[in-house]
Design a protein around this motif. Structure first.
Motif, PDB file in Angstrom:
ATOM      1  N   HIS A  63       0.852  -1.187   0.000  1.00 10.78           N
ATOM      2  CA  HIS A  63       0.000   0.000   0.000  1.00 10.78           C
ATOM      3  C   HIS A  63       0.889   1.238   0.000  1.00 10.78           C
ATOM      4  O   HIS A  63       2.107   1.147   0.190  1.00 10.78           O
ATOM      5  CB  HIS A  63      -0.967  -0.008   1.179  1.00 10.78           C
ATOM      6  CG  HIS A  63      -0.332   0.067   2.541  1.00 10.78           C
ATOM      7  ND1 HIS A  63       0.530  -0.894   3.022  1.00 10.78           N
ATOM      8  CD2 HIS A  63      -0.459   0.981   3.540  1.00 10.78           C
ATOM      9  CE1 HIS A  63       0.907  -0.574   4.253  1.00 10.78           C
ATOM     10  NE2 HIS A  63       0.332   0.573   4.587  1.00 10.78           N
ATOM     11  N   ASP A  67       5.806   4.535   5.279  1.00  9.20           N
ATOM     12  CA  ASP A  67       6.717   3.560   5.892  1.00  9.20           C
ATOM     13  C   ASP A  67       6.883   2.302   5.036  1.00  9.20           C
ATOM     14  O   ASP A  67       7.667   1.414   5.383  1.00  9.20           O
ATOM     15  CB  ASP A  67       6.254   3.196   7.319  1.00  9.20           C
ATOM     16  CG  ASP A  67       4.832   2.680   7.394  1.00  9.20           C
ATOM     17  OD1 ASP A  67       3.966   3.206   6.668  1.00  9.20           O
ATOM     18  OD2 ASP A  67       4.570   1.750   8.185  1.00  9.20           O
ATOM     19  N   HIS A  68       6.162   2.232   3.905  1.00  5.65           N
ATOM     20  CA  HIS A  68       6.279   1.066   3.032  1.00  5.65           C
ATOM     21  C   HIS A  68       6.890   1.396   1.665  1.00  5.65           C
ATOM     22  O   HIS A  68       7.236   0.495   0.914  1.00  5.65           O
ATOM     23  CB  HIS A  68       4.907   0.405   2.833  1.00  5.65           C
ATOM     24  CG  HIS A  68       4.348  -0.127   4.113  1.00  5.65           C
ATOM     25  ND1 HIS A  68       4.313  -1.471   4.419  1.00  5.65           N
ATOM     26  CD2 HIS A  68       3.854   0.517   5.203  1.00  5.65           C
ATOM     27  CE1 HIS A  68       3.796  -1.631   5.636  1.00  5.65           C
ATOM     28  NE2 HIS A  68       3.509  -0.441   6.134  1.00  5.65           N
ATOM     29  N   ASP A 213      -0.377  -3.920   5.678  1.00  2.09           N
ATOM     30  CA  ASP A 213      -0.976  -3.630   6.972  1.00  2.09           C
ATOM     31  C   ASP A 213      -2.466  -3.916   6.855  1.00  2.09           C
ATOM     32  O   ASP A 213      -3.070  -3.629   5.831  1.00  2.09           O
ATOM     33  CB  ASP A 213      -0.823  -2.150   7.319  1.00  2.09           C
ATOM     34  CG  ASP A 213       0.626  -1.703   7.469  1.00  2.09           C
ATOM     35  OD1 ASP A 213       1.536  -2.540   7.330  1.00  2.09           O
ATOM     36  OD2 ASP A 213       0.856  -0.499   7.689  1.00  2.09           O
ATOM     37  N   HIS A 271       6.240  -5.332  11.913  1.00  5.79           N
ATOM     38  CA  HIS A 271       5.545  -4.038  11.848  1.00  5.79           C
ATOM     39  C   HIS A 271       5.224  -3.576  13.272  1.00  5.79           C
ATOM     40  O   HIS A 271       4.112  -3.147  13.591  1.00  5.79           O
ATOM     41  CB  HIS A 271       4.271  -4.142  10.985  1.00  5.79           C
ATOM     42  CG  HIS A 271       3.765  -2.804  10.509  1.00  5.79           C
ATOM     43  ND1 HIS A 271       2.858  -2.054  11.230  1.00  5.79           N
ATOM     44  CD2 HIS A 271       4.041  -2.070   9.410  1.00  5.79           C
ATOM     45  CE1 HIS A 271       2.594  -0.932  10.570  1.00  5.79           C
ATOM     46  NE2 HIS A 271       3.305  -0.917   9.465  1.00  5.79           N
TER      47      HIS A 271
END
Ligand SMILES: [Zn+2]
Ligand SMILES: [Zn+2]
Length: 308
Positions: A63, A67-68, A213, A271
């Motif tokens: 997504h 942070d990804h 997530d 995570h």
């Protein structure tokens, strides 16, 4: 060379800490590297873990949260320094692709790399990638923005040839591939030698699911299936259950429940929220639901071929 290994580059979440990098994982499959998410710090972690970006052909994005994905611009500008050239496919949603194209057009001008986008639909399951040995399929998740998980499935392996029996029945080497593929052998006189006499069963193929997530989705268990290793986000502990629901994340206990429901062999955590400074509690709470828990950390290599 490892056959099917998961390398953890980052297993923290959105807020920076000195303990963790944001999300980034490399799936090493038969000498090819596939990355899932590319948070900041991914490049340094690749170097530290001796994973060459020249072997990286695909990046799958779960997504479009910072942070990804925010390690990608840096990685792309480094590719511009490689004089060898190459190909890289980024699997993401349409809006992610348009944002990344703008960034790459600026920082990756005259890139010797051929960067392609495979546009995924976050609302439906689909095959994102497939070759002779591996399939990568998506699973829609439920997060604050559109999100998918990825399931890496090795295709069925060939049966093991029994050379002595093949010699005994006069099977020529030109027929070995057919026999390994499960075919019977027909002698010149028309006699059929059943495949089971010439081979033994194939080694079971392996699978890895990457679920991050998402809010806890019990109904997803059947869609994940009995994978050998389930990475499932464990952002929070029991004490933050309400926060997990509000923020569309999962607790360690819920991830343990998911591993049990889908019939996984092992659960890999990660995570982690920045509010915790000791991850042991994630293991303890997940293990109350599911016994085989691997506590994730940066630099961890999880070799699926060696999992007991
Ligand atoms: Zn995240
Ligand atoms: Zn997120």
């Amino acid at each position: 060379m490892a056959d099917f290994t998961i390398h953890t580059l980052g297993c923290g979440s959105a807020r920076p800490t000195t303990r963790h990098n944001p999300s980034a994982t490399v799936v090493e499959f038969r000498n090819n590297l596939f990355m899932v998410d590319c948070g900041e710090g991914a490049q340094k972690a690749l170097l530290q873990q001796h994973l060459k970006i020249s072997r990286l052909g695909h990046i799958f994005l779960t997504h479009m949260h910072g942070d990804h994905v925010l390690g990608l611009p840096g990685l792309i500008s480094t590719l511009g320094l490689q004089d060898t050239g190459g190909e890289l496919t980024i699997h993401t949603f349409a809006d992610g692709a348009s944002i990344l194209k703008d960034i790459f057009n600026y920082f990756g001008r005259n890139l010797p790399y051929d960067i392609r986008f495979n546009i995924l639909d976050p609302k439906r399951e689909e095959v994102a990638f497939e070759n002779k040995a591996l399939t990568v399929r998506t699973l829609p998740l439920c997060h604050r923005v559109p999100a998918v998980g990825f399931v890496f499935e090795e295709k069925p392996r060939q049966r093991h040839l029994n050379r002595e029996m093949c010699d005994f029945h006069g099977v020529p080497t030109s027929q070995f591939n057919n026999v390994k593929g499960g075919m019977d052998f027909v002698r010149p006189d028309g006699t059929v030698v059943p495949n089971e006499r010439l081979t033994s069963p194939a080694t079971p193929s392996l699978s890895y699911a990457h679920i991050s997530d998402t809010i806890h989705l019990p109904e997803l268990a059947d869609r994940i299936g009995p994978v050998d290793l389930l990475f499932h986000e464990t952002t929070y502990l029991d004490s933050e259950l309400d926060m997990a629901r509000r923020n569309y994340h999962t607790t360690a206990r819920q991830a343990g429940e998911m591993a049990r429901r889908c019939g996984a062999r092992w659960l890999l955590t990660g995570h982690y929220s920045s509010r915790y400074d000791n991850e042991e509690e994630f293991r303890r709470q997940a293990m109350e639901e599911f016994p085989n828990v691997i506590l994730n950390r940066e630099g961890l290599r999880t070799d699926l071929t060696r999992l007991p």
